[in-house]
Design a protein around this motif. Sequence first.
Motif, short mmCIF file in Angstrom:
data_model
loop_
_atom_site.label_atom_id
_atom_site.label_comp_id
_atom_site.label_asym_id
_atom_site.label_seq_id
_atom_site.Cartn_x
_atom_site.Cartn_y
_atom_site.Cartn_z
N THR A 133 -14.80 135.72 -82.62
CA THR A 133 -13.68 136.22 -83.41
C THR A 133 -13.04 135.08 -84.21
OG1 THR A 133 -13.27 137.91 -81.73
CG2 THR A 133 -11.50 137.49 -83.30
N SER A 148 -9.64 140.40 -85.34
CA SER A 148 -9.95 141.24 -84.18
C SER A 148 -9.68 142.71 -84.49
CB SER A 148 -9.13 140.79 -82.98
OG SER A 148 -9.41 141.59 -81.86
N SER A 162 -20.06 144.18 -80.03
CA SER A 162 -19.35 143.05 -79.44
C SER A 162 -19.72 142.94 -77.97
CB SER A 162 -17.84 143.24 -79.57
OG SER A 162 -17.48 143.36 -80.92
#
Length: 190
Positions: A133, A148, A162
């Motif tokens: 991130t 994010s 992710s």
Amino acid sequence: MLGPFWERIRAQVNRDRSRRSVVLAEGGWDAVLNTLHPSVRWEYPVLRIDCRIDLDLHLAGRGLLLQPSFFRRCAPTLLGDPTLPPILVCPIEHDVNWATPEVNPAEGRALAALIGPTRATLLCALADGVATTGQLARRAGTTAPNASRHITALREAALVASQRHRNATLHSVTDLGLALLEGGNPHIPA
């Protein structure tokens, strides 16, 4: 074939080397060793590396060579042949677009119009592979919380996947995300 990308690769390794030189000049070896990678901790006189095997390597005055690696993507690795000086191979921070071909500005504007400029930048940044991130936030010129939030939206649209890895979240583009970037005809999941 890496030939077309060699200059980009060399430039990124040189940028990492220069950044570490500045860290060394400003904070000494303590600062360099403490900023190698999240899995590395310098606790004088011991350099601790979180890894799958339990190994103690005593330098016995041989020194430690720090080798930046463009192709090492995860944690550092130790090359510990007892007959050679020990080498710690450390991943460098990548420009996530190192292998992305130049984008036609009109195509980039179309993608940005569809999903928004920040999400388009984040998705393009992931075309290279995996990024955290923080890395994506730097690439998009935004904050980590804002990145994010956008990554969450991309993940909910099945464009990004992710995965948690130790103290970081690693993101990658999905096949659907790649198809969107390439302008192809993706199979849209039900």
